[in-house]
Design an enzyme around this catalytic site. Structure first.
Site, PDB file in Angstrom:
ATOM      1  N   ARG A  61       0.799  -1.217   0.000  1.00 45.34           N
ATOM      2  CA  ARG A  61       0.000   0.000   0.000  1.00 45.34           C
ATOM      3  C   ARG A  61       0.833   1.269   0.000  1.00 45.34           C
ATOM      4  O   ARG A  61       0.420   2.297  -0.501  1.00 45.34           O
ATOM      5  CB  ARG A  61      -0.931   0.007   1.217  1.00 45.34           C
ATOM      6  CG  ARG A  61      -2.108  -0.921   1.029  1.00 45.34           C
ATOM      7  CD  ARG A  61      -2.971  -0.972   2.240  1.00 45.34           C
ATOM      8  NE  ARG A  61      -2.276  -1.562   3.374  1.00 45.34           N
ATOM      9  CZ  ARG A  61      -2.764  -1.642   4.608  1.00 45.34           C
ATOM     10  NH1 ARG A  61      -3.942  -1.130   4.868  1.00 45.34           N
ATOM     11  NH2 ARG A  61      -2.075  -2.211   5.571  1.00 45.34           N
ATOM     12  N   LYS A 168      -0.857 -17.462   7.645  1.00 43.62           N
ATOM     13  CA  LYS A 168      -1.795 -17.595   8.746  1.00 43.62           C
ATOM     14  C   LYS A 168      -2.125 -16.207   9.264  1.00 43.62           C
ATOM     15  O   LYS A 168      -1.312 -15.314   9.035  1.00 43.62           O
ATOM     16  CB  LYS A 168      -1.198 -18.463   9.862  1.00 43.62           C
ATOM     17  CG  LYS A 168      -0.073 -17.785  10.648  1.00 43.62           C
ATOM     18  CD  LYS A 168       0.331 -18.607  11.831  1.00 43.62           C
ATOM     19  CE  LYS A 168      -0.453 -18.256  13.072  1.00 43.62           C
ATOM     20  NZ  LYS A 168       0.252 -17.391  14.004  1.00 43.62           N
ATOM     21  N   ASP A 197       2.001 -23.016   7.288  1.00 40.45           N
ATOM     22  CA  ASP A 197       2.200 -23.082   8.733  1.00 40.45           C
ATOM     23  C   ASP A 197       3.714 -23.212   8.880  1.00 40.45           C
ATOM     24  O   ASP A 197       4.278 -24.260   8.565  1.00 40.45           O
ATOM     25  CB  ASP A 197       1.504 -24.313   9.325  1.00 40.45           C
ATOM     26  CG  ASP A 197       1.663 -24.357  10.833  1.00 40.45           C
ATOM     27  OD1 ASP A 197       2.797 -24.125  11.301  1.00 40.45           O
ATOM     28  OD2 ASP A 197       0.679 -24.602  11.538  1.00 40.45           O
ATOM     29  N   HIS A 198       4.369 -22.160   9.316  1.00 38.62           N
ATOM     30  CA  HIS A 198       5.830 -22.160   9.199  1.00 38.62           C
ATOM     31  C   HIS A 198       6.481 -23.249  10.061  1.00 38.62           C
ATOM     32  O   HIS A 198       7.609 -23.646   9.807  1.00 38.62           O
ATOM     33  CB  HIS A 198       6.433 -20.781   9.489  1.00 38.62           C
ATOM     34  CG  HIS A 198       6.588 -20.425  10.930  1.00 38.62           C
ATOM     35  ND1 HIS A 198       5.572 -19.939  11.702  1.00 38.62           N
ATOM     36  CD2 HIS A 198       7.664 -20.490  11.753  1.00 38.62           C
ATOM     37  CE1 HIS A 198       6.018 -19.720  12.926  1.00 38.62           C
ATOM     38  NE2 HIS A 198       7.287 -20.033  12.991  1.00 38.62           N
ATOM     39  N   GLU A 236       7.118 -19.305  25.146  1.00 34.54           N
ATOM     40  CA  GLU A 236       7.901 -18.176  24.606  1.00 34.54           C
ATOM     41  C   GLU A 236       8.250 -17.237  25.741  1.00 34.54           C
ATOM     42  O   GLU A 236       7.465 -17.084  26.683  1.00 34.54           O
ATOM     43  CB  GLU A 236       7.079 -17.424  23.566  1.00 34.54           C
ATOM     44  CG  GLU A 236       6.750 -18.240  22.352  1.00 34.54           C
ATOM     45  CD  GLU A 236       6.118 -17.379  21.265  1.00 34.54           C
ATOM     46  OE1 GLU A 236       6.839 -16.933  20.380  1.00 34.54           O
ATOM     47  OE2 GLU A 236       4.907 -17.142  21.350  1.00 34.54           O
ATOM     48  N   HIS A 260       0.185 -24.384  14.811  1.00 38.48           N
ATOM     49  CA  HIS A 260       1.480 -25.028  15.064  1.00 38.48           C
ATOM     50  C   HIS A 260       1.371 -26.226  16.007  1.00 38.48           C
ATOM     51  O   HIS A 260       1.912 -27.294  15.748  1.00 38.48           O
ATOM     52  CB  HIS A 260       2.482 -24.033  15.674  1.00 38.48           C
ATOM     53  CG  HIS A 260       2.587 -22.729  14.943  1.00 38.48           C
ATOM     54  ND1 HIS A 260       2.432 -22.632  13.585  1.00 38.48           N
ATOM     55  CD2 HIS A 260       2.848 -21.462  15.370  1.00 38.48           C
ATOM     56  CE1 HIS A 260       2.584 -21.364  13.222  1.00 38.48           C
ATOM     57  NE2 HIS A 260       2.833 -20.641  14.284  1.00 38.48           N
ATOM     58  N   LYS A 365      12.177 -19.598  26.250  1.00 37.91           N
ATOM     59  CA  LYS A 365      11.611 -20.116  25.009  1.00 37.91           C
ATOM     60  C   LYS A 365      11.975 -21.583  24.889  1.00 37.91           C
ATOM     61  O   LYS A 365      13.151 -21.940  24.943  1.00 37.91           O
ATOM     62  CB  LYS A 365      12.170 -19.373  23.800  1.00 37.91           C
ATOM     63  CG  LYS A 365      11.693 -19.969  22.486  1.00 37.91           C
ATOM     64  CD  LYS A 365      11.875 -19.027  21.316  1.00 37.91           C
ATOM     65  CE  LYS A 365      11.419 -19.686  20.017  1.00 37.91           C
ATOM     66  NZ  LYS A 365      10.086 -19.333  19.621  1.00 37.91           N
TER      67      LYS A 365
HETATM   68  C1  BG6 Z   1       3.745 -17.160  15.057  1.00 38.98           C
HETATM   69  C2  BG6 Z   1       2.922 -16.445  16.073  1.00 38.98           C
HETATM   70  O1  BG6 Z   1       2.931 -17.917  14.194  1.00 38.98           O
HETATM   71  O2  BG6 Z   1       4.655 -18.035  15.713  1.00 38.98           O
HETATM   72  C3  BG6 Z   1       3.800 -15.683  17.051  1.00 38.98           C
HETATM   73  O3  BG6 Z   1       2.028 -15.545  15.435  1.00 38.98           O
HETATM   74  C4  BG6 Z   1       4.834 -16.603  17.649  1.00 38.98           C
HETATM   75  O4  BG6 Z   1       3.023 -15.088  18.086  1.00 38.98           O
HETATM   76  C5  BG6 Z   1       5.564 -17.371  16.563  1.00 38.98           C
HETATM   77  O5  BG6 Z   1       5.748 -15.808  18.399  1.00 38.98           O
HETATM   78  C6  BG6 Z   1       6.476 -18.423  17.152  1.00 38.98           C
HETATM   79  O6  BG6 Z   1       7.253 -18.959  16.126  1.00 38.98           O
HETATM   80  P1  BG6 Z   1       8.680 -19.566  16.413  1.00 38.98           P
HETATM   81  O7  BG6 Z   1       9.157 -20.015  15.072  1.00 38.98           O
HETATM   82  O8  BG6 Z   1       9.506 -18.459  17.014  1.00 38.98           O
HETATM   83  O9  BG6 Z   1       8.464 -20.668  17.384  1.00 38.98           O
END
Ligand code: BG6
Length: 509
Positions: A61, A168, A197-198, A236, A260, A365
């Site tokens: 944008r 997502k 979904d990473h 986290e 996830h 984490k």
């Molecule tokens: C994302 C969430 O999909 O995943 C975030 O929106 C989160 O809130 C993140 O912090 C965590 O990903 P990773 O790869 O750091 O475990």
């Protein structure tokens, strides 16, 4: 000995060439592009993993000239790349990139985009594959999809391809996910759609499949006869990192559990697929997800709990509580912590509790899966010697310190038969010396290749939402029960223990 046989079903995909591609990123000035996509593209370029002809088109944008956006992209890579950028490679990646400014609902943007893509095809002398990456806020997904369809950009030219990658959150609840699926599938065929979904792109998540299906050792115990319970943790230490606008409407259940964590659960518990191939793998995940019976509204409080972080200390620094964060309502009921107890109603898993928990601003984490086996049926040692006997526990740590650890009982050296637990460890970074690619690197290449194995199918996404939908509804309806608070930097709310069956405790973070 049985020989390793070829699996023709699995052949081909990994060897699919990455065809010459034009990658179009919608939302190219946004946070995801800045932190993840542009650095991932740089690393792919550096490793020679991009196709020999690769064109990048950015749509957003904000108004920028091509050169201005190139400078922004350069800064993203310099800040967030996992390797120190090589200026020549970076220049090569960015030199030809185009920037198209405009609103996502403006037809003329798609006219400009179509012309830019046609020019790139002409320059190449053949049709490039077109991959449209939707890295915008979710409210724009249906708009962009509709516009791409109107402009005919969903059509696949002979020899090329048109694919859409959707970030997502895919939907906000079951009904909206169904609605979005319908809108997407009106324009694109499922084979053209790549829902991200990473977590599925993470090396250690794929290792979960290697671990289960490349070793004969685990399969015989991977069931209700041997497994006592399973804990999946995604803790986290960070807070909401200035994302109140998104997070207030999402919460931990939508943000991490629906996607996830349930993906981890599916990979852990599905039946072995006949091949590591998109539909065969997703068929198995779907089956097991459908075997998780969603709770009725009345039983939600007995199987799910939510909480919020209050003020506390993290890494020696005082941090604010969730309700004091900028952009968060002082009486917000959005959960920053969620824990669930789920059951899988099938022969393999009947009766085994699966505990899931995730939270922001916890002690550290850590993402891990802990599978605890049942105790041995009979102890032949003296009572005193057996005091240290604990059930076997297999812990798969997905991040950080990626690895696998197996708790065994061992004899303490000495003249008496006394047992204590010891750990057998495999650590990724000592077993393999190469650095793992970022999840997005793998997923971008897979989307360019047309391999959807690590992406979520339409029926699967609806099954995922179906599991948490009743919990979302019950929590929305309950506007009065106080939300438990846990201090930032802590182990989480003690109330989460109420979900555990007798004899079970949450693992220490
Ligand atoms: C994302 C969430 O999909 O995943 C975030 O929106 C989160 O809130 C993140 O912090 C965590 O990903 P990773 O790869 O750091 O475990």
């Amino acid at each position: 000995m049985t020989a390793v046989t070829e699996n023709p079903l699995a052949e081909g995909l990994e060897r699919l060439p990455v065809r010459p591609t034009a990658l179009v990123i919608f939302g190219a000035t946004g946070d995801l592009a800045h932190r993840k996509l542009l650095p991932a593209l740089y690393n792919l370029a550096h490793e020679g993993a991009l196709p020999e002809r690769f064109e990048l088109v950015a749509v957003s944008r904000s108004h920028h000239a091509d050169e201005e956006f190139q400078a922004i992209a350069r800064e993203s890579v310099q800040r967030f790349s996992r390797t120190k950028p090589d200026p020549a490679v970076l220049d090569g990646l960015l030199a030809e990139m185009r920037y198209i400014p405009g609103l996502f609902d403006d037809d003329s943007v798609y006219g400009d985009l179509g012309r830019a893509l046609d020019e790139l095809d002409d320059k190449a002398g053949y049709p490039l594959s077109r991959v449209f990456y939707l890295a915008t806020a979710p409210q724009f997904f249906p708009i962009i999809i509709g516009e791409l369809g109107k402009a005919g950009l969903n059509a696949t030219a002979e020899g090329g391809a048109s694919r859409v990658v959707i970030e997502k959150p895919f939907g906000y609840d079951l009904a909206s996910a169904r609605g979005l699926n319908a809108e997407v599938l009106e324009v694109f065929d499922e084979s053209q759609v790549f829902r991200i979904d990473h977590y599925l792109g993470k090396e250690t998540v794929q290792n979960l499949m290697a671990f289960r299906f490349a070793n004969a050792l685990f399969e015989p115990v991977w069931n209700r006869n041997y497994v006592d319970h399973v804990q999946i943790t995604a803790a986290e230490d960070i807070g909401i990192e200035g994302r109140a606008g998104y997070y207030e409407g999402a919460g931990a259940l939508r943000d991490l559990v629906q996607n996830h964590m349930l993906q981890l659960l599916a990979l852990l518990t599905m039946e072995p697929p006949t091949a590591f191939e998109a539909n065969r793998l997703r068929d198995e995940k779907l089956k097991v997800l459908e075997a998780i019976v969603p709770p009725d509204l009345a039983s939600v409080p007995t199987m799910a709990m939510r909480a919020q972080y209050g003020p506390g200390g993290q890494g020696g620094v005082r941090v604010r509580g969730y309700r004091e964060e900028d952009g968060v309502a002082p009486d917000s009921r959005t959960e920053t912590y969620a824990a669930l107890r789920l059951r899988i109603s099938n022969w393999r898993w009947a009766g085994v509790p699966f505990y899931l928990r995730t939270g922001k601003r916890l002690a550290r984490k850590i993402t891990e899966i802990a599978v605890t086996l049942k105790p041995v049926p009979h102890l032949a040692f003296s009572q005193e010697g057996s005091l240290g006997v604990q059930p076997n526990q297999l812990v798969l740590t997905l991040q950080p310190n990626e690895g696998v650890s197996l708790r065994l009982g061992a004899k303490i050296p000495g003249t008496r038969m006394s047992i204590r637990p010891v750990n057998m460890e495999f650590l990724y970074n000592t077993a393999f010396l190469s650095q793992s690619p970022e999840a997005y690197e793998r997923l971008i290449v897979d989307a360019m290749r047309g391999d959807a194995t690590l992406f979520t199918r339409n029926d699967e996404i609806e099954a995922l939402w179906g599991i948490i939908d009743p919990i979302l509804t019950a929590w929305k309806q309950d506007t009065t029960t106080p939300i438990p608070q846990y201090p930032a930097g802590s182990q989480g709310p003690p109330e989460a223990s109420s979900l555990l069956e007798p004899g079970h405790v949450w693992r220490r973070l």
